[in-house]
Design a protein around this motif. Structure first.
Motif, short mmCIF file in Angstrom:
data_model
loop_
_atom_site.label_atom_id
_atom_site.label_comp_id
_atom_site.label_asym_id
_atom_site.label_seq_id
_atom_site.Cartn_x
_atom_site.Cartn_y
_atom_site.Cartn_z
N GLU A 96 0.82 -1.21 0.00
CA GLU A 96 0.00 0.00 0.00
C GLU A 96 0.86 1.27 0.00
OE1 GLU A 96 -3.29 0.27 -0.45
OE2 GLU A 96 -3.25 -1.89 -0.72
N ALA A 97 1.98 1.24 0.70
CA ALA A 97 2.88 2.40 0.71
C ALA A 97 3.49 2.61 -0.67
CB ALA A 97 3.97 2.22 1.76
N LYS A 98 3.85 1.52 -1.35
CA LYS A 98 4.38 1.64 -2.72
C LYS A 98 3.33 2.19 -3.67
CE LYS A 98 6.06 -2.48 -3.45
NZ LYS A 98 6.78 -3.62 -4.04
N GLU A 99 2.11 1.76 -3.51
CA GLU A 99 1.03 2.24 -4.36
C GLU A 99 0.81 3.74 -4.15
OE1 GLU A 99 -1.75 1.92 -7.34
OE2 GLU A 99 -0.30 0.43 -6.69
N ALA A 100 0.78 4.17 -2.89
CA ALA A 100 0.61 5.59 -2.58
C ALA A 100 1.82 6.39 -3.08
CB ALA A 100 0.42 5.79 -1.09
N GLN A 119 1.77 9.44 -5.81
CA GLN A 119 2.25 10.78 -5.47
C GLN A 119 3.41 11.21 -6.37
OE1 GLN A 119 0.66 12.92 -3.64
NE2 GLN A 119 -0.86 11.33 -3.29
N ILE A 120 4.24 10.27 -6.81
CA ILE A 120 5.29 10.60 -7.78
C ILE A 120 4.65 11.02 -9.09
CG2 ILE A 120 7.16 9.64 -9.19
CD1 ILE A 120 7.93 7.95 -6.73
N THR A 164 -1.62 5.74 -12.93
CA THR A 164 -0.41 5.87 -12.13
C THR A 164 0.76 5.22 -12.83
OG1 THR A 164 -1.70 5.84 -10.11
CG2 THR A 164 0.61 5.30 -9.90
N LEU A 165 1.89 5.91 -12.83
CA LEU A 165 3.15 5.31 -13.30
C LEU A 165 3.68 4.42 -12.21
CD1 LEU A 165 4.81 8.55 -14.73
CD2 LEU A 165 3.61 6.78 -16.01
N ARG A 166 3.91 3.18 -12.50
CA ARG A 166 4.42 2.23 -11.50
C ARG A 166 5.95 2.26 -11.54
NH1 ARG A 166 -0.32 2.12 -9.67
NH2 ARG A 166 -1.92 1.05 -10.81
N LEU A 167 6.54 3.25 -10.90
CA LEU A 167 7.97 3.43 -10.92
C LEU A 167 8.68 2.64 -9.83
CD1 LEU A 167 7.97 7.27 -11.58
CD2 LEU A 167 8.30 5.44 -13.23
N ILE A 168 8.04 2.48 -8.68
CA ILE A 168 8.57 1.69 -7.58
C ILE A 168 7.92 0.31 -7.66
CG2 ILE A 168 8.91 1.53 -5.09
CD1 ILE A 168 10.15 4.04 -6.23
N ALA A 169 8.71 -0.69 -7.95
CA ALA A 169 8.14 -2.04 -8.15
C ALA A 169 8.26 -2.88 -6.90
CB ALA A 169 8.84 -2.75 -9.29
#
Length: 133
Positions: A68-72, A76-77, A128-133
């Motif tokens: 959930e933190a990665k999704e948020a 936000q990025i 959302t761009l999924r930059l943190i996988a």
């Protein structure tokens, strides 16, 4: 004499299913922290989701909270990139009109995410761009 059943090796155990949090499996504290992580994007942008992700990313018992933190954080990025684009477009006047719309977009989706995490347990932001996988 050996029988044919003695020569067949035992089959390996089935692999575990992918992690999908259930209401019973998710700790109430983790659920509340995840909800606040989504809501914090309204005021603090990437700061709180980044801190929650960095603090809990190596803990095996916090997979739900890390997800959930990665999704948020990814959302936000994406919003932050949108603000940079709006700032650049402000020189052409259109950015001045897009900035309040982006702020409203962020507000609405952060509230929706917090409500869904509170009730269903998980949320995936659209656009959302999924930059943190």
């Amino acid at each position: 004499m050996s029988t044919p059943s003695d020569q067949i090796p035992p089959s390996p155990p089935p692999s575990p299913p992918p992690y999908e949090p259930t209401q019973a499996a998710v700790n109430t504290d983790d659920k509340n922290i995840a909800m606040l992580t989504h809501l914090s994007g309204i005021i603090f942008s990437i700061i709180v989701p980044l801190i929650v992700w960095l603090v809990h990313k190596d803990r095996a018992d916090k997979t739900y909270l890390v997800a959930e933190a990665k999704e948020a954080l990814n959302f936000q990025i994406t919003v932050l990139i949108g603000y940079v684009i709006c700032w650049i477009l402000a020189f052409v006047i259109i950015g001045a009109f897009l900035t309040p719309l982006l702020w409203l977009f962020n507000l609405i989706f952060c509230i929706i995410a917090a409500i869904r995490v509170s009730s269903d347990g998980t949320y995936r932001y659209p656009f959302t761009l999924r930059l943190i996988a």
